[in-house]
Scaffold this active site. Structure first.
Site, PDB file in Angstrom:
ATOM      1  N   GLU A  41       0.824  -1.214   0.000  1.00 10.00           N
ATOM      2  CA  GLU A  41       0.000   0.000   0.000  1.00 10.00           C
ATOM      3  C   GLU A  41       0.857   1.263   0.000  1.00 10.00           C
ATOM      4  OE1 GLU A  41      -2.971  -0.185  -0.887  1.00 10.00           O
ATOM      5  OE2 GLU A  41      -3.377  -2.289  -0.445  1.00 10.00           O
ATOM      6  N   CYS A  82       6.363 -10.208  -6.863  1.00  3.19           N
ATOM      7  CA  CYS A  82       6.557  -8.793  -6.528  1.00  3.19           C
ATOM      8  C   CYS A  82       5.560  -8.361  -5.458  1.00  3.19           C
ATOM      9  CB  CYS A  82       6.385  -7.929  -7.781  1.00  3.19           C
ATOM     10  SG  CYS A  82       6.559  -6.147  -7.475  1.00  3.19           S
ATOM     11  N   CYS A  97       9.875  -5.768  -7.527  1.00  5.03           N
ATOM     12  CA  CYS A  97      10.631  -6.372  -8.623  1.00  5.03           C
ATOM     13  C   CYS A  97      11.429  -5.285  -9.351  1.00  5.03           C
ATOM     14  CB  CYS A  97       9.696  -7.099  -9.586  1.00  5.03           C
ATOM     15  SG  CYS A  97       8.644  -6.007 -10.568  1.00  5.03           S
TER      16      CYS A  97
END
Length: 193
Positions: A134, A149, A168
């Site tokens: 978030e 990821c 990632c």
């Protein structure tokens, strides 16, 4: 490091101090920013939807926006209630992608919600992943197709368990260049994810 800017953690309703302390330490060590616990907000009765028996996350985000401290670079609200967005059955969290405010819920990250035995370490790992996810949105990142990821969308708890707590390479490349300084590239240095 910009010491005058911080990530604020804001408990919404009753949150166990142990998880707040963990997230404070985890986020401080993994983002290049100090992390502090801000003033708690009361339980969000204003966001409760009787028909769904859940809490509307967007209404809670709006309330969080009104409480941003001047030295807050980002704010992460933490709640232990079941959240929803209108088009979804439930959500683990939500962020204002154009702003500085985000929110996670511990409710569906707990094994007990699914009739399983409590697992404190697993709850903390899940909370760390969703917190980074978030907050990543508040730094301009969208959902990622890479299932490992941290920015991959968690449609269910299994998705959260599969993904790592790291961005990632593609997400790192997509970060706003002026905000690279806020990230450490290895976000797994506190827990062995």
């Amino acid at each position: 490091m910009e010491t005058n800017k911080k990530i604020y953690l804001v408990s919404i309703g009753k949150i166990d101090g142990e998880i707040l302390d963990f997230l404070k330490t985890y986020l401080s060590q993994n983002f290049n920013l100090p992390c502090v616990v801000g003033e708690a907000l009361p339980s969000p009765d204003y966001a409760y939807n009787q028909e769904r028996q859940q809490y509307w996350s967007t209404a809670i985000l709006a309330r969080l926006k009104q409480k941003i401290s001047k030295d807050a670079l980002r704010v992460l609200g933490i709640i232990d209630l079941d959240l929803f967005a209108p088009e979804l059955n439930f959500i683990f969290g939500e962020a204002d992608i154009t702003g500085r405010v985000s929110l996670i819920s511990l409710y569906r990250l707990r094994n007990e919600t699914y009739g399983l035995s409590p697992d404190r370490d697993l709850l903390f790992k899940r909370a760390a992943k969703e917190a980074v996810h978030e907050l990543g949105h508040t730094f301009g990142l969208r959902h990622c197709a890479d299932v490992k990821c941290v920015m991959h969308f968690s449609n269910c708890l299994k998705d959260t368990d599969i993904k790592s707590a790291e961005f990632c390479k593609d997400c790192i490349a997509r970060m706003r260049p002026d905000e690279h300084r806020y990230f450490r590239m290895n976000l797994n240095n506190v827990l062995n994810f």
